[in-house]
Design an enzyme around this catalytic site. Structure first.
Site, PDB file in Angstrom:
ATOM      1  N   ASN A 130       0.828  -1.208   0.000  1.00 17.34           N
ATOM      2  CA  ASN A 130       0.000   0.000   0.000  1.00 17.34           C
ATOM      3  C   ASN A 130       0.864   1.259   0.000  1.00 17.34           C
ATOM      4  O   ASN A 130       1.801   1.377   0.786  1.00 17.34           O
ATOM      5  CB  ASN A 130      -0.914   0.019   1.237  1.00 17.34           C
ATOM      6  CG  ASN A 130      -1.965  -1.068   1.183  1.00 17.34           C
ATOM      7  OD1 ASN A 130      -2.781  -1.097   0.274  1.00 17.34           O
ATOM      8  ND2 ASN A 130      -1.945  -1.971   2.160  1.00 17.34           N
ATOM      9  N   ASP A 131       0.541   2.181  -0.882  1.00 14.02           N
ATOM     10  CA  ASP A 131       1.239   3.469  -0.951  1.00 14.02           C
ATOM     11  C   ASP A 131       0.199   4.547  -1.240  1.00 14.02           C
ATOM     12  O   ASP A 131      -0.352   4.614  -2.331  1.00 14.02           O
ATOM     13  CB  ASP A 131       2.308   3.441  -2.047  1.00 14.02           C
ATOM     14  CG  ASP A 131       3.134   4.721  -2.100  1.00 14.02           C
ATOM     15  OD1 ASP A 131       2.757   5.705  -1.427  1.00 14.02           O
ATOM     16  OD2 ASP A 131       4.139   4.740  -2.827  1.00 14.02           O
ATOM     17  N   PHE A 132      -0.074   5.388  -0.238  1.00 14.08           N
ATOM     18  CA  PHE A 132      -1.064   6.453  -0.382  1.00 14.08           C
ATOM     19  C   PHE A 132      -0.442   7.741  -0.915  1.00 14.08           C
ATOM     20  O   PHE A 132      -1.055   8.799  -0.888  1.00 14.08           O
ATOM     21  CB  PHE A 132      -1.739   6.720   0.959  1.00 14.08           C
ATOM     22  CG  PHE A 132      -2.667   5.615   1.392  1.00 14.08           C
ATOM     23  CD1 PHE A 132      -4.019   5.657   1.080  1.00 14.08           C
ATOM     24  CD2 PHE A 132      -2.186   4.519   2.102  1.00 14.08           C
ATOM     25  CE1 PHE A 132      -4.873   4.635   1.477  1.00 14.08           C
ATOM     26  CE2 PHE A 132      -3.034   3.488   2.500  1.00 14.08           C
ATOM     27  CZ  PHE A 132      -4.391   3.553   2.188  1.00 14.08           C
ATOM     28  N   GLY A 133       0.795   7.628  -1.418  1.00 15.69           N
ATOM     29  CA  GLY A 133       1.478   8.800  -1.941  1.00 15.69           C
ATOM     30  C   GLY A 133       2.587   9.284  -1.040  1.00 15.69           C
ATOM     31  O   GLY A 133       3.296  10.237  -1.380  1.00 15.69           O
TER      32      GLY A 133
END
Length: 289
Positions: free
Chosen positions: A231-234
């Site tokens: 997961n990478d939300f930015g």
């Protein structure tokens, strides 16, 4: 419910959900898709192909209505206060998980089952329980593809049920790692469509409000298969994942480790058991605290 908190050296994302609405598989797939939208501004073709299955579903053979008891009518019993428990992380490297799998000497047993059996045996060894007492390993099983006909893998909701491996302390101590891992494997394989129907029928006839489990139980939640670190939300990929309450003795929350193929177990145990595990050379040969 989701909460994002900016910290001095990073960002903390916390979330909570009711397990009557969704299981871990559904929630982590939701987070995977959400993080992809946040970091890339779009959803991949693979994610677009995943359609939430929102049609209400239950076994056709089950009669309605389901009578849910008042949870306040009879308070759940608590076996141990959280203040009497200690929480810590167990880490098993990919190399050690494979070593435990080989030590189990059973081709049907997975490295995860072998690692879990090692923790179970070690925990019971230092629990102070008598040889005649029963000990349980409780494990959530995803039933989507086990039902007949099977449900879509991306079916959103709670489609898991708890499998329970039951043995006596004496059996566990006498037979060791391979036998314990085999019991966990046997329990997982027994979770069939017929088993699920029987469990549902029993639950509908006598709905029970969940209560705290005893110190003799190893209660596994979550799964090493959930994509946590992708997961990478930015803001970059996660550096750690942790679970919140409830804090009950024997709870073991499983996460995939940061390193590929490794395993993390967030454990909640009595302090005296933790102390003995920290001194157990055989336990620490494969598990770091």
């Amino acid at each position: 419910m989701v909460q994002v908190t900016e910290m001095k050296d990073g960002i903390f994302i916390g979330f909570g959900y009711n397990s009557t609405v969704a299981d871990g598989d559904s929630i982590w797939k939701f987070l995977n898709a959400w993080s992809e939208i946040c970091s890339k501004g779009l959803v991949s073709e693979a994610a677009c192909l995943r359609r939430l299955q929102l049609k209400g579903w239950f076994f056709d053979e089950i009669d309605y209505p389901i009578r849910i008891p008042d949870p306040e009518a009879k308070p759940a019993t608590v076996t141990a206060s959280s203040s009497l428990l200690q929480e810590l992380m167990f880490h098993v490297t990919k190399e050690n998980a494979l070593k435990l799998e080989a030590k189990a000497n059973d081709e049907k047993v997975s490295s995860f089952q072998a690692a879990l059996a090692h923790i179970w045996c070690s925990m019971v060894k230092h629990s102070g329980m008598s040889r005649e007492e029963e000990t349980y390993c409780r494990l959530p099983i995803d039933m989507r593809r086990r039902l007949s006909p099977p449900l879509e893998e991306d079916c959103f909701g709670n489609v898991s049920q708890t499998g329970i491996a039951r043995v006596t302390v004496g059996e566990l101590m006498d037979n060791g790692l391979g036998w314990a891992a085999g019991k966990i494997n046997e329990m997982e394989r027994s979770q069939t469509h017929e088993n699920a129907v029987a469990s549902a029928e029993k639950w509908v006839r006598d709905v029970k409000i969940p209560v705290s489990v005893g110190s003799r139980d190893l209660v596994v939640t979550s799964s090493h298969r959930f994509d946590v670190y992708g997961n990478d939300f930015g803001w970059g990929k996660p550096i750690a994942a942790r679970a919140g309450p409830p804090y009950v003795c024997g709870r073991m929350v499983v996460f995939q480790g940061v390193e590929e193929g490794s395993l993390d177990f967030q454990a909640c145990l009595h302090p005296q058991v933790v102390e003995k595990l920290s001194e157990d050379v055989d336990f620490k040969e494969f598990v770091s605290l």
